[in-house]
Design a protein around this motif. Sequence first.
Motif, short mmCIF file in Angstrom:
data_model
loop_
_atom_site.label_atom_id
_atom_site.label_comp_id
_atom_site.label_asym_id
_atom_site.label_seq_id
_atom_site.Cartn_x
_atom_site.Cartn_y
_atom_site.Cartn_z
N ILE A 83 -18.87 91.32 16.78
CA ILE A 83 -18.36 92.19 15.72
C ILE A 83 -18.60 93.66 16.08
O ILE A 83 -17.73 94.52 15.87
N THR A 84 -19.78 93.94 16.63
CA THR A 84 -20.10 95.32 17.02
C THR A 84 -19.16 95.82 18.10
O THR A 84 -18.68 96.97 18.05
N ILE A 85 -18.87 94.98 19.09
CA ILE A 85 -17.94 95.37 20.16
C ILE A 85 -16.55 95.63 19.59
O ILE A 85 -15.89 96.62 19.92
N LEU A 86 -16.08 94.76 18.70
CA LEU A 86 -14.77 94.96 18.08
C LEU A 86 -14.74 96.23 17.25
O LEU A 86 -13.73 96.95 17.23
N TYR A 87 -15.84 96.52 16.59
CA TYR A 87 -15.94 97.78 15.83
C TYR A 87 -15.79 98.97 16.78
O TYR A 87 -15.03 99.91 16.49
N HIS A 88 -16.49 98.95 17.91
CA HIS A 88 -16.38 100.05 18.88
C HIS A 88 -14.95 100.17 19.41
O HIS A 88 -14.44 101.29 19.59
N LEU A 89 -14.31 99.05 19.65
CA LEU A 89 -12.92 99.09 20.10
C LEU A 89 -12.03 99.76 19.05
O LEU A 89 -11.17 100.58 19.38
N SER A 90 -12.26 99.42 17.79
CA SER A 90 -11.44 99.99 16.71
C SER A 90 -11.63 101.50 16.58
O SER A 90 -10.73 102.21 16.12
N GLN A 91 -12.79 101.99 17.00
CA GLN A 91 -13.09 103.42 16.90
C GLN A 91 -12.62 104.21 18.12
O GLN A 91 -12.53 105.44 18.07
N GLY A 136 -28.05 92.38 7.26
CA GLY A 136 -26.63 92.11 7.49
C GLY A 136 -25.71 93.23 7.06
O GLY A 136 -24.50 93.17 7.27
N GLY A 137 -26.28 94.29 6.46
CA GLY A 137 -25.47 95.38 5.94
C GLY A 137 -24.67 96.11 7.00
O GLY A 137 -23.52 96.49 6.77
N THR A 138 -25.27 96.33 8.16
CA THR A 138 -24.56 97.03 9.23
C THR A 138 -23.33 96.23 9.68
O THR A 138 -22.24 96.80 9.85
N ILE A 139 -23.49 94.94 9.86
CA ILE A 139 -22.38 94.09 10.28
C ILE A 139 -21.31 94.01 9.18
O ILE A 139 -20.11 94.01 9.47
N PHE A 140 -21.74 93.98 7.93
CA PHE A 140 -20.80 94.02 6.80
C PHE A 140 -19.97 95.30 6.86
O PHE A 140 -18.74 95.27 6.67
N GLN A 141 -20.61 96.42 7.13
CA GLN A 141 -19.89 97.69 7.23
C GLN A 141 -18.89 97.67 8.38
O GLN A 141 -17.76 98.15 8.24
N TYR A 142 -19.29 97.11 9.52
CA TYR A 142 -18.39 97.02 10.67
C TYR A 142 -17.18 96.14 10.35
O TYR A 142 -16.05 96.46 10.74
N CYS A 143 -17.41 95.04 9.64
CA CYS A 143 -16.30 94.16 9.24
C CYS A 143 -15.34 94.89 8.30
O CYS A 143 -14.12 94.71 8.38
N SER A 144 -15.89 95.72 7.43
CA SER A 144 -15.05 96.51 6.51
C SER A 144 -14.17 97.47 7.29
O SER A 144 -12.97 97.61 7.00
#
Length: 224
Positions: free
Chosen positions: A75-83, A160-168
């Motif tokens: 999820i973190t990697i996908l978040y970085h890709l989206s940014q 889990g809040g950080t991962i929740f934010q990344y999913c958002s």
Amino acid sequence: KIHAGGIGLVLLEFNNNPPACEAFITQLQGLKYLFPIFTGRSFPKPAFLTDKNKNKNKNKQQRKEWIEKLEQHTITILYHLSQNITRQSPLDCLERLICKFLENDCEKIDRLIQLLLKYDTKARKAEYIYYRYQEDDNGDDTNNDDGTTYAALAANLEGGGTIFQYCSILCAFCSIHSKTAHKHILETLKLHQSGISLVKTGIQELLQQTDDDNAINKKKKDIW
């Protein structure tokens, strides 16, 4: 190769810049390895599971923890890709990333919503448990000072809040770049008796956290 897969995901988290993200998609063909882990269909096998002499119950718990860590790294990697991937990225990077979310009747968006709800619940639960412990320790005299507030936030983020934010952010990313994704996200959230307000909450929390971090860093500079 099998055992190194998990470490590879951790290292990829640190490649948070446009050239690295573009290379991950175009040169390394990384999406075809990343999304099977994201959907839960395939995981790098940890070395400790190859030891048949170990306790089976312990192995089961270790496997559960391992899978959750891989899930979070993905999820973190996908978040970085989206940014870092934009319309200006070369070789249709953006289109390739969005198409991955849309393929197979948007199954990856279904998975994204599942993870969004999962980590929202985990974060709220961690924060609730923290405040319960505070009440047990202090009785009715609940301390609401800044220290307690920041400690509760830390419990939320770690839980889990950080991962929740990344999913958002990923939900917003898909919605912005695809009307199909936007419609599917709204429909899927509704099926789970939720709505777009949950996504907005995650984004607002991330923005607030960023503002707080900037304020803390500024304060440190002022002090030193």
